[in-house]
Enzyme design. Structure first.
Site, short mmCIF file in Angstrom:
data_model
loop_
_atom_site.label_atom_id
_atom_site.label_comp_id
_atom_site.label_asym_id
_atom_site.label_seq_id
_atom_site.Cartn_x
_atom_site.Cartn_y
_atom_site.Cartn_z
CG LEU A 91 -1.79 -1.26 1.36
CD1 LEU A 91 -2.56 -1.22 2.68
CD2 LEU A 91 -2.76 -1.36 0.18
CG HIS A 92 0.98 3.59 -3.21
ND1 HIS A 92 -0.06 4.39 -3.60
CD2 HIS A 92 1.04 2.60 -4.14
CE1 HIS A 92 -0.58 3.94 -4.71
NE2 HIS A 92 0.06 2.83 -5.06
N GLY A 97 -1.62 6.54 -2.32
CA GLY A 97 -2.75 6.47 -3.26
C GLY A 97 -3.85 5.55 -2.70
CG HIS A 98 -3.18 1.32 -2.26
ND1 HIS A 98 -1.83 1.16 -2.43
CD2 HIS A 98 -3.77 0.60 -3.24
CE1 HIS A 98 -1.61 0.36 -3.47
NE2 HIS A 98 -2.76 0.01 -3.98
#
Ligand code: PAF
Length: 270
Positions: free
Chosen positions: A24-25, A27-28
């Site tokens: 996850l980053h 954006g997520h």
């Protein structure tokens, strides 16, 4: 998962789903925040879906870090993290094929990819029973195909579009950015530059796709490590390619930086 979801439904709770393949980053996390605002129970799924990888694509090399993902989900107040070991019976033989929007763009280069995406998303909808599900606009074609599948198959799920999140220098956030060396990270900025270039020309009144595409190529071709997979101008609804920009047009591109394939897009509004 389905039993939990049915239990929640019986108590009148609304469920929001953010489907992911993990690693996850920001954006997520932005998709989770969008969902969080609009539901009682936020479910995030993490599943690196083998069915959407072509035999030539390296499923095992896809980045994974469940410990970190779990921590991030806890920080975001995710209520349920759905992390199945597998989602398919060994002899699974039922697949969902969207047959119009999947043809071009990434579908042309990644055979079977959207069949895998549609099937796993339909299965997630059946397991999580969400009232709404959030998908990022970076995967523009995927988003439109899922919207079409939901319409065509009458899934009672509202699809929410999550805007593209970018690094401060404009690179669209992606789990794949991790593969880039420092030099490739610089080279990857040509995607954003090409979209800025096209926006500017379009703003000045240019409507010829040949001219607009040339502008994008001029931003990308001089970059040594970059190889264009596609640059397409398609109708934003039908994803049919066009020669002249008319109505809302999705400009989508895929570029290989070394061996990492990056995508980005922008809608030119009428
Ligand atoms: O966009 C993704 O990460 C995947 O395609 C999705 C929607 C989670 C399905 O595996």
């Amino acid at each position: 998962m389905q039993q939990r979801a049915l239990g929640l439904k019986r108590t009148g709770k609304t469920i929001g789903l953010v489907p992911t393949m993990g690693f996850l980053h920001e954006g997520h996390l932005s998709l989770m925040r969008l969902a969080r605002e609009r539901c009682d129970v936020l479910v995030v799924s993490i599943y690196v879906n083998p069915a959407q990888f072509a035999p030539t694509e390296d499923l095992d090399a896809y980045p994974r870090d469940f410990g970190r993902d779990e921590e991030l989900c806890n920080q975001e107040g995710v209520d349920l993290l759905f992390y199945p070991a597998t989602m398919y019976a060994d002899d699974a033989s039922t697949w969902i094929d969207e047959k119009a929007l999947s043809e071009g763009l990434c579908g042309a280069a990644r055979e079977g990819h959207f069949q895998g995406v549609c099937t796993v998303v339909a299965k997630l909808f059946n397991l999580v029973l969400p009232d709404l599900a959030v998908f990022g606009e970076k995967d523009a074609q995927q988003l439109r195909i899922i919207e079409r599948m939901v319409r065509d198959l009458n899934f009672p799920v509202e699809i929410v579009r999550g805007p593209i999140l970018r690094e401060p220098d404009g690179l669209a956030m992606s789990s794949r950015n991790k593969y880039l060396s420092a030099q490739q990270r610089e080279e990857a900025l040509c995607l954003r530059r090409s979209l800025d270039g096209v926006q500017k020309l379009y703003g000045e009144g240019e409507r010829s796709v040949a001219v607009l595409r040339r502008k994008m190529l001029d931003c990308i071709e001089p970059v040594e490590g970059a190889e264009v997979d596609y640059i397409e101008f398609v109708d934003d609804g039908s994803l049919v390619a066009m020669d002249e920009v008319r109505g809302d047009v999705l400009v989508a591109l895929a570029v290989k930086i070394g061996s990492t394939r990056l995508i980005d897009n922008e809608v030119l509004h009428a």
